[in-house]
Structures are given as C-alpha cells and as structure tokens.
Design a protein around this motif. Structure first.
Motif, PDB file in Angstrom:
ATOM      1  N   ALA A   1       0.686  -1.281  -0.105  1.00  0.00           N
ATOM      2  CA  ALA A   1      -0.137   0.048  -0.015  1.00  0.00           C
ATOM      3  C   ALA A   1       0.913   1.140  -0.013  1.00  0.00           C
ATOM      4  O   ALA A   1       0.555   2.193  -0.499  1.00  0.00           O
ATOM      5  CB  ALA A   1      -0.981  -0.126   1.212  1.00  0.00           C
ATOM      6  N   LEU A   2       1.932   1.282   0.707  1.00  0.00           N
ATOM      7  CA  LEU A   2       2.924   2.404   1.021  1.00  0.00           C
ATOM      8  C   LEU A   2       3.636   2.667  -0.340  1.00  0.00           C
ATOM      9  O   LEU A   2       3.581   3.719  -0.845  1.00  0.00           O
ATOM     10  CB  LEU A   2       3.694   2.129   1.986  1.00  0.00           C
ATOM     11  CG  LEU A   2       2.955   2.260   3.368  1.00  0.00           C
ATOM     12  CD1 LEU A   2       4.261   2.149   4.592  1.00  0.00           C
ATOM     13  CD2 LEU A   2       2.504   3.587   3.639  1.00  0.00           C
ATOM     14  N   ALA A   3       4.033   1.486  -0.829  1.00  0.00           N
ATOM     15  CA  ALA A   3       4.706   1.772  -2.319  1.00  0.00           C
ATOM     16  C   ALA A   3       3.783   2.183  -3.497  1.00  0.00           C
ATOM     17  O   ALA A   3       4.163   2.925  -4.151  1.00  0.00           O
ATOM     18  CB  ALA A   3       5.198   0.166  -2.784  1.00  0.00           C
ATOM     19  N   LEU A   4       2.494   1.826  -3.424  1.00  0.00           N
ATOM     20  CA  LEU A   4       1.628   2.362  -4.260  1.00  0.00           C
ATOM     21  C   LEU A   4       1.055   3.991  -4.080  1.00  0.00           C
ATOM     22  O   LEU A   4       0.641   4.564  -4.975  1.00  0.00           O
ATOM     23  CB  LEU A   4       0.257   1.560  -4.407  1.00  0.00           C
ATOM     24  CG  LEU A   4       0.328   0.135  -4.981  1.00  0.00           C
ATOM     25  CD1 LEU A   4      -0.579  -0.844  -4.571  1.00  0.00           C
ATOM     26  CD2 LEU A   4       0.691   0.294  -6.289  1.00  0.00           C
ATOM     27  N   GLY A   5       1.813   4.392  -2.822  1.00  0.00           N
ATOM     28  CA  GLY A   5       1.347   5.830  -2.525  1.00  0.00           C
ATOM     29  C   GLY A   5       0.323   6.138  -1.433  1.00  0.00           C
ATOM     30  O   GLY A   5      -0.199   7.252  -1.311  1.00  0.00           O
ATOM     31  N   ALA A   6      -0.011   4.922  -0.655  1.00  0.00           N
ATOM     32  CA  ALA A   6      -0.731   5.245   0.663  1.00  0.00           C
ATOM     33  C   ALA A   6      -0.001   6.108   1.566  1.00  0.00           C
ATOM     34  O   ALA A   6       1.087   5.921   1.776  1.00  0.00           O
ATOM     35  CB  ALA A   6      -1.142   3.800   1.241  1.00  0.00           C
ATOM     36  N   THR A   7      -0.608   6.800   2.359  1.00  0.00           N
ATOM     37  CA  THR A   7      -0.107   7.633   3.535  1.00  0.00           C
ATOM     38  C   THR A   7      -0.757   6.902   4.772  1.00  0.00           C
ATOM     39  O   THR A   7      -1.793   6.875   5.061  1.00  0.00           O
ATOM     40  CB  THR A   7      -0.558   9.048   3.538  1.00  0.00           C
ATOM     41  OG1 THR A   7      -0.137   9.469   2.080  1.00  0.00           O
ATOM     42  CG2 THR A   7      -0.131   9.878   4.635  1.00  0.00           C
ATOM     43  N   PRO A   8       0.172   6.684   5.603  1.00  0.00           N
ATOM     44  CA  PRO A   8      -0.357   6.127   7.144  1.00  0.00           C
ATOM     45  C   PRO A   8      -0.975   7.093   7.833  1.00  0.00           C
ATOM     46  O   PRO A   8      -0.709   8.419   7.839  1.00  0.00           O
ATOM     47  CB  PRO A   8       0.954   5.735   7.731  1.00  0.00           C
ATOM     48  CG  PRO A   8       2.265   6.051   6.795  1.00  0.00           C
ATOM     49  CD  PRO A   8       1.563   6.691   5.706  1.00  0.00           C
ATOM     50  N   LEU A   9      -2.209   6.801   8.516  1.00  0.00           N
ATOM     51  CA  LEU A   9      -2.929   7.884   9.294  1.00  0.00           C
ATOM     52  C   LEU A   9      -2.678   7.377  10.776  1.00  0.00           C
ATOM     53  O   LEU A   9      -2.986   8.107  11.571  1.00  0.00           O
ATOM     54  CB  LEU A   9      -4.288   7.799   8.787  1.00  0.00           C
ATOM     55  CG  LEU A   9      -4.589   8.560   7.358  1.00  0.00           C
ATOM     56  CD1 LEU A   9      -6.038   8.423   7.047  1.00  0.00           C
ATOM     57  CD2 LEU A   9      -4.051   9.922   7.271  1.00  0.00           C
ATOM     58  N   ASP A  10      -3.356   5.974  10.627  1.00  0.00           N
ATOM     59  CA  ASP A  10      -3.304   5.550  12.353  1.00  0.00           C
ATOM     60  C   ASP A  10      -2.834   4.020  12.140  1.00  0.00           C
ATOM     61  O   ASP A  10      -3.779   3.185  11.997  1.00  0.00           O
ATOM     62  CB  ASP A  10      -4.772   5.745  12.807  1.00  0.00           C
ATOM     63  CG  ASP A  10      -4.817   4.834  14.118  1.00  0.00           C
ATOM     64  OD1 ASP A  10      -3.751   4.618  15.038  1.00  0.00           O
ATOM     65  OD2 ASP A  10      -5.914   5.195  14.476  1.00  0.00           O
ATOM     66  N   VAL A  11      -1.569   3.960  12.359  1.00  0.00           N
ATOM     67  CA  VAL A  11      -0.884   2.298  12.035  1.00  0.00           C
ATOM     68  C   VAL A  11      -0.605   1.810  13.184  1.00  0.00           C
ATOM     69  O   VAL A  11       0.097   0.758  13.429  1.00  0.00           O
ATOM     70  CB  VAL A  11       0.043   2.336  11.123  1.00  0.00           C
ATOM     71  CG1 VAL A  11      -0.396   2.716   9.859  1.00  0.00           C
ATOM     72  CG2 VAL A  11       1.301   3.523  11.537  1.00  0.00           C
ATOM     73  N   ASP A  12      -0.575   2.477  14.472  1.00  0.00           N
ATOM     74  CA  ASP A  12      -0.570   1.618  15.952  1.00  0.00           C
ATOM     75  C   ASP A  12      -1.593   0.812  16.219  1.00  0.00           C
ATOM     76  O   ASP A  12      -2.534   1.065  16.631  1.00  0.00           O
ATOM     77  CB  ASP A  12      -0.336   2.906  16.979  1.00  0.00           C
ATOM     78  CG  ASP A  12       0.092   2.173  18.247  1.00  0.00           C
ATOM     79  OD1 ASP A  12       0.474   1.126  18.366  1.00  0.00           O
ATOM     80  OD2 ASP A  12      -0.121   2.893  19.187  1.00  0.00           O
ATOM     81  N   ASP A  13      -1.367  -0.595  15.744  1.00  0.00           N
ATOM     82  CA  ASP A  13      -2.164  -1.567  15.982  1.00  0.00           C
ATOM     83  C   ASP A  13      -1.910  -2.248  17.222  1.00  0.00           C
ATOM     84  O   ASP A  13      -2.547  -3.229  17.633  1.00  0.00           O
ATOM     85  CB  ASP A  13      -2.494  -2.403  14.735  1.00  0.00           C
ATOM     86  CG  ASP A  13      -1.132  -3.342  14.691  1.00  0.00           C
ATOM     87  OD1 ASP A  13      -0.082  -3.101  15.378  1.00  0.00           O
ATOM     88  OD2 ASP A  13      -1.165  -4.212  13.688  1.00  0.00           O
ATOM     89  N   GLN A  14      -1.252  -1.465  18.231  1.00  0.00           N
ATOM     90  CA  GLN A  14      -0.982  -1.970  19.567  1.00  0.00           C
ATOM     91  C   GLN A  14      -0.405  -3.456  19.644  1.00  0.00           C
ATOM     92  O   GLN A  14      -0.742  -4.502  20.241  1.00  0.00           O
ATOM     93  CB  GLN A  14      -2.267  -1.966  20.462  1.00  0.00           C
ATOM     94  CG  GLN A  14      -2.806  -0.587  20.598  1.00  0.00           C
ATOM     95  CD  GLN A  14      -4.115  -0.452  20.848  1.00  0.00           C
ATOM     96  OE1 GLN A  14      -4.693  -1.381  21.009  1.00  0.00           O
ATOM     97  NE2 GLN A  14      -4.726   0.773  20.701  1.00  0.00           N
ATOM     98  N   ASP A  15       0.754  -3.532  18.734  1.00  0.00           N
ATOM     99  CA  ASP A  15       1.383  -4.777  18.440  1.00  0.00           C
ATOM    100  C   ASP A  15       0.412  -5.807  18.345  1.00  0.00           C
ATOM    101  O   ASP A  15       0.560  -7.186  18.753  1.00  0.00           O
ATOM    102  CB  ASP A  15       2.428  -5.182  19.948  1.00  0.00           C
ATOM    103  CG  ASP A  15       3.360  -4.259  20.048  1.00  0.00           C
ATOM    104  OD1 ASP A  15       4.017  -4.017  18.991  1.00  0.00           O
ATOM    105  OD2 ASP A  15       3.598  -3.833  21.195  1.00  0.00           O
TER     106      ASP A  15
END
Length: 165
Positions: A130-144
């Motif tokens: 997703a990041l390689a395609l151009g996505a931007t992280p908004l809330d990626v802290d999935d608490q491990d």
C-alpha cells in the motif's frame, strides 16, 4: 503479493454499533430498533452495485486501487473509471473538481464520509505494498497486533483500513 479482499466495516468500531439492529425510517441512528427475537418483514428493493469515490484524478486513483486489489480498470468517460475487482465487486472513481479529502479522524465540517476496509492475511506485506503504491499512514499503531486494523489514506486522501483477516 499479499491477499487483500473487499469487506465491510465489521472488523472494528462500527460492528458493535449496528449489531442486532435494523433501519426503520430515514436511516438515521435514531431510526435503528433492536431485532433480537423479531422477524423482519422488510423486503429488499435494491441491489448493491458499486461504491463511487470522488477524486481529482480518476485514472490515477483507479490504478492505485488496482495495484492494491487487482482487477480490471474500464474507462466509461474522461470523468468516470470503474475497477472490477476479483470476487465481483466494483469501485468507481468519479472526477470531482475542487475535491477536498477528509481529515482523519474528525467529526466536524470536514469529516470522513465513508471509508473502505480490506482484509489482509499478511499485514506487514500489505502495508508495504500500500505504501509503495502511494498510501499515506494515518493511524498504524495496531498495539502490537492487539487491534486488528491500520488506517491509511489513498493518494486522493480517502481513508481506508487494512484489517487482519
């Protein structure tokens, strides 16, 4: 390539809000009534067709989602592109002059109007793609891994979630 499939919002916060309810009027939250122990007499009057996403550049956003989900892009006209994804779903991308992306997470005058969820079997691999395609992280802290989803924005700013399958 990680497996990604189209799904609803059941992976996170929306499921407890709607579980055991049915719409009974205009569709607002006040119109939901409990269904436990009741049979619904409502008959469907429509069939799901697609989700249309407003954006400034339909071919570019269609290509982003094709890279994420696979499928075939078909151009209807210069302002409308359809992505037919494996499994029979369709996402349309519609040119919207002056498009303003929503801001995550807000509930005021620039709140998100909707978001898309995608089930993934490999969270790290799907995130990298997703990041390689151009996505931007908004809330990626999935608490491990305790929380089963991560939130991103597509290149036009629409939020979407990668949800652990």
């Amino acid at each position: 390539m990680p497996a990604i499939t189209f799904t609803g919002c059941a992976q996170h916060a929306c499921e407890p809000l709607l579980q055991g309810t049915r719409p009974v009027g205009t569709g607002s939250a006040q119109d939901l009534e409990p269904t436990a122990g009741k049979e619904s007499t409502l008959m469907p009057v429509a069939q799901y067709s697609l989700v249309a996403v407003d954006c400034p550049d339909p071919p570019a956003l269609a290509a982003f989602y094709a890279g994420l989900l696979g499928g075939e892009i078909k151009q209807y006209n210069e302002d409308w592109y359809d992505l037919y994804v494996p499994g029979g779903h369709r996402i349309a991308f519609q040119r919207a002059p002056g498009h303003r992306p929503p801001q995550w997470p807000r509930a005021d005058d620039n709140s998100q109007q909707l978001h898309l969820d995608f089930d993934v079997t490999d969270m790290a691999g799907a995130e990298a793609q997703a990041l390689a395609l151009g996505a931007t992280p908004l809330d990626v802290d999935d608490q491990d891994g305790q929380r089963g989803f991560r939130v991103y924005a597509d290149p036009a700013g629409h939020p979407f979630c990668l949800c652990r399958a």
